[in-house]
Motif scaffolding. Structure first.
Motif, PDB file in Angstrom:
ATOM      1  N   ASP A   1      -2.192 -15.886   0.752  1.00  0.00           N
ATOM      2  CA  ASP A   1      -3.215 -14.626   0.148  1.00  0.00           C
ATOM      3  C   ASP A   1      -2.747 -13.826  -1.006  1.00  0.00           C
ATOM      4  O   ASP A   1      -3.877 -13.254  -1.756  1.00  0.00           O
ATOM      5  CB  ASP A   1      -3.391 -13.700   1.360  1.00  0.00           C
TER       6      ASP A   1
ATOM      7  N   HIS B   1       2.311  -1.718  -4.122  1.00  0.00           N
ATOM      8  CA  HIS B   1       2.395  -3.038  -5.111  1.00  0.00           C
ATOM      9  C   HIS B   1       3.236  -2.396  -6.300  1.00  0.00           C
ATOM     10  O   HIS B   1       3.630  -3.324  -6.906  1.00  0.00           O
ATOM     11  CB  HIS B   1       0.863  -3.158  -5.519  1.00  0.00           C
TER      12      HIS B   1
ATOM     13  N   PRO C   1      -1.262  -9.506   0.963  1.00  0.00           N
ATOM     14  CA  PRO C   1      -1.820  -8.778   2.118  1.00  0.00           C
ATOM     15  C   PRO C   1      -1.447  -9.060   3.279  1.00  0.00           C
ATOM     16  O   PRO C   1      -1.307  -8.235   4.206  1.00  0.00           O
ATOM     17  CB  PRO C   1      -3.355  -9.422   1.838  1.00  0.00           C
TER      18      PRO C   1
ATOM     19  N   GLY D   1     -10.427  -3.904  -4.247  1.00  0.00           N
ATOM     20  CA  GLY D   1     -10.234  -2.415  -4.095  1.00  0.00           C
ATOM     21  C   GLY D   1      -8.881  -2.255  -3.682  1.00  0.00           C
ATOM     22  O   GLY D   1      -8.499  -2.806  -2.586  1.00  0.00           O
TER      23      GLY D   1
ATOM     24  N   GLN E   1      -8.994 -14.911  -2.347  1.00  0.00           N
ATOM     25  CA  GLN E   1      -9.325 -13.562  -2.359  1.00  0.00           C
ATOM     26  C   GLN E   1     -10.721 -13.391  -2.960  1.00  0.00           C
ATOM     27  O   GLN E   1     -11.665 -12.702  -2.361  1.00  0.00           O
ATOM     28  CB  GLN E   1      -8.528 -12.643  -2.838  1.00  0.00           C
TER      29      GLN E   1
ATOM     30  N   ARG F   1     -17.476 -13.521   0.245  1.00  0.00           N
ATOM     31  CA  ARG F   1     -17.508 -13.348   1.803  1.00  0.00           C
ATOM     32  C   ARG F   1     -17.721 -15.009   2.392  1.00  0.00           C
ATOM     33  O   ARG F   1     -18.274 -15.040   3.165  1.00  0.00           O
ATOM     34  CB  ARG F   1     -18.781 -12.781   2.008  1.00  0.00           C
TER      35      ARG F   1
HETATM   36  N1  FO1 Z   1     -10.485  -7.230   1.556  1.00  0.00           N
HETATM   37  C1  FO1 Z   1     -11.809  -6.813   1.317  1.00  0.00           C
HETATM   38  O1  FO1 Z   1     -12.804  -7.233   1.990  1.00  0.00           O
HETATM   39  N2  FO1 Z   1     -12.234  -5.972   0.134  1.00  0.00           N
HETATM   40  C2  FO1 Z   1     -11.039  -5.633  -0.718  1.00  0.00           C
HETATM   41  O2  FO1 Z   1     -11.211  -5.116  -1.580  1.00  0.00           O
HETATM   42  C3  FO1 Z   1      -9.780  -5.782  -0.196  1.00  0.00           C
HETATM   43  C4  FO1 Z   1      -8.668  -5.367  -0.999  1.00  0.00           C
HETATM   44  C5  FO1 Z   1      -7.423  -5.688  -0.453  1.00  0.00           C
HETATM   45  C6  FO1 Z   1      -6.171  -5.014  -1.141  1.00  0.00           C
HETATM   46  C7  FO1 Z   1      -5.043  -5.252  -0.272  1.00  0.00           C
HETATM   47  C8  FO1 Z   1      -4.906  -5.772   0.551  1.00  0.00           C
HETATM   48  O3  FO1 Z   1      -3.629  -6.171   0.972  1.00  0.00           O
HETATM   49  C9  FO1 Z   1      -5.796  -6.376   1.162  1.00  0.00           C
HETATM   50  C10 FO1 Z   1      -7.167  -6.381   0.739  1.00  0.00           C
HETATM   51  N3  FO1 Z   1      -8.318  -6.895   1.431  1.00  0.00           N
HETATM   52  C11 FO1 Z   1      -9.613  -6.284   0.881  1.00  0.00           C
HETATM   53  C12 FO1 Z   1      -8.119  -7.693   2.408  1.00  0.00           C
HETATM   54  C13 FO1 Z   1      -7.904  -9.240   2.504  1.00  0.00           C
HETATM   55  O4  FO1 Z   1      -8.728  -9.830   1.516  1.00  0.00           O
HETATM   56  C14 FO1 Z   1      -8.036 -10.268   3.577  1.00  0.00           C
HETATM   57  O5  FO1 Z   1      -8.479  -9.554   4.614  1.00  0.00           O
HETATM   58  C15 FO1 Z   1      -6.718 -10.774   3.880  1.00  0.00           C
HETATM   59  O6  FO1 Z   1      -5.888 -11.607   2.616  1.00  0.00           O
HETATM   60  C16 FO1 Z   1      -6.924 -11.929   4.723  1.00  0.00           C
HETATM   61  O7  FO1 Z   1      -5.913 -11.822   5.404  1.00  0.00           O
END
Ligand code: FO1
Ligand code: GDP
Ligand code: CA
Length: 316
Positions: free
Chosen positions: A38, A101, A49, A92, A157, A164
């Motif tokens: 990820d 980070h 993440p 975000g 991502q 989505r």
């Molecule tokens: N998930 C979102 O739905 N929107 C975001 O803007 C977002 C930012 C983000 C930033 C840092 C981080 O560690 C995770 C973030 N996530 C965000 C979660 C991520 O996209 C996923 O849920 C995981 O990678 C799935 O394991």
């Protein structure tokens, strides 16, 4: 006793709360081998993440509702970036999270491997387990999709956060995996493990990228420790997250049986010796796998610790 857990982000992190609790009770050591597929660079910062979900959850600082990032987060940097109109606006970074980070990226730029950076970050969070990235090499999950009439591969991502997962999706590829070596400490941990647990993480985009590191897969498949998986699917539902979308893409049935068959028995070139399913899925049988039905809802630490005890019991 030494317990190794293959894991992704939030599902794996909650499972690890139970592993840590049970390990404390029986005096065991825990090592988590964490997905890096990820991981992504945004605004010049390296974001991990799944490592952060595990670190924040075990450090008591994760946001339980959002499922990622820090509790009590603020979003000033995000708002300011939006005012500059810079992209990607769909992703975000929280202010508190951004400090993580910044530290990580500074250390990576100075030449430290991700494993050393993770250990340094964990000095603050004291997760109570050893956290190892699956690899120190670059490995990214990309998703083959149809967009604007074109077939292309986008970063995981972008697929998940921007779209989505609501775009025609064909495949998941783990860029860099073929050349990736197991992260520092990973092979030693697997070789000296008494049991390897596969967390109830997303099998397609959390566990598969870990096992896409060839020498890591080999070490688990041919290692001395029995391997027990915990189903991330309960009664045909992924509980939360995107596992249903991912499994559908690969044509794998969204069920405890479907995922169990996908992992397959170790004796037959697969991953597992044992497979825990939820009581709702009692009766699931997979040739070559020792299967047992126990409650798999990770509603609290104690319930989850009981799941871990059941997993250990299955191959004792
Ligand atoms: N998930 C979102 O739905 N929107 C975001 O803007 C977002 C930012 C983000 C930033 C840092 C981080 O560690 C995770 C973030 N996530 C965000 C979660 C991520 O996209 C996923 O849920 C995981 O990678 C799935 O394991
Ligand atoms: P991510 O990387 O943040 O998406 O987290 P993981 O891949 O580690 O875990 C996500 C998966 O955890 C989801 O797809 C669900 O299938 C699973 N999951 C979430 N909560 C539960 C639960 O209470 N019990 C079980 N068995 N699985 C769960
Ligand atoms: Ca993940």
């Amino acid at each position: 006793m030494r317990i190794v857990v293959l894991t992704g982000g939030i599902g794996g992190a909650r499972f690890l709360l139970g592993v840590r609790a049970h390990a404390r009770a029986i005096g065991a050591e825990v090592t988590a081998v964490v997905n890096v597929g990820d991981d992504v660079r945004m605004h010049g910062l390296q974001i991990c993440p799944d490592l952060d979900s595990v670190m924040y959850t075990l450090g008591g600082a994760a946001d339980p509702e959002r499922g990622w990032g820090r509790v009590g987060e603020t979003w000033v940097v995000k708002e300011e970036l939006a005012k500059y109109g810079v992209e990607p606006s769909w992703f975000g970074l929280g202010d508190k999270d951004t400090a993580t980070h910044l530290v990580r990226t500074t250390m990576l730029n100075a030449g430290y491997p991700l494993s050393a950076v993770t250990a340094a970050l964990c000095e603050r969070w004291q997760p109570g387990i050893t956290m190892l990235p699956a690899t120190d090499d670059r490995l990214e999950t990309h998703v083959v999709v149809d967009l604007d009439g074109e077939r292309k591969a986008i970063h995981f991502q972008e697929w998940w956060v921007r779209y989505r997962g609501e775009v025609p999706t064909h495949n998941f590829v783990f860029r860099g995996a073929d050349a990736a070596k197991p992260g520092a400490g990973v092979l030693d941990a697997i070789a000296s493990a008494d049991i390897v647990l596969v967390a109830p993480s997303n099998p397609v985009v959390s566990i598969a990228p870990v096992l896409a590191v060839p020498a890591l897969k080999e070490a688990v498949a041919n290692g001395p420790a029995p391997v027990v998986g915990v189903s991330p699917i309960i009664g045909g539902s992924p509980v939360r997250g995107m596992a249903d979308k991912c499994l559908n893409t690969l044509g794998v049935e969204v069920s405890a049986a479907g995922v169990g068959r996908m992992y397959g028995p170790r004796a037959d070139g697969g991953l597992l010796d044992g497979w825990l399913v939820d009581t709702t899925d009692d009766g699931v049988q997979i040739p070559g796998l020792r299967t047992r039905a126990v409650p798999l809802w990770m509603s609290d630490e104690q319930t989850t610790a009981k799941m871990v005890a059941d997993a250990l019991e299955l191959v004792r």
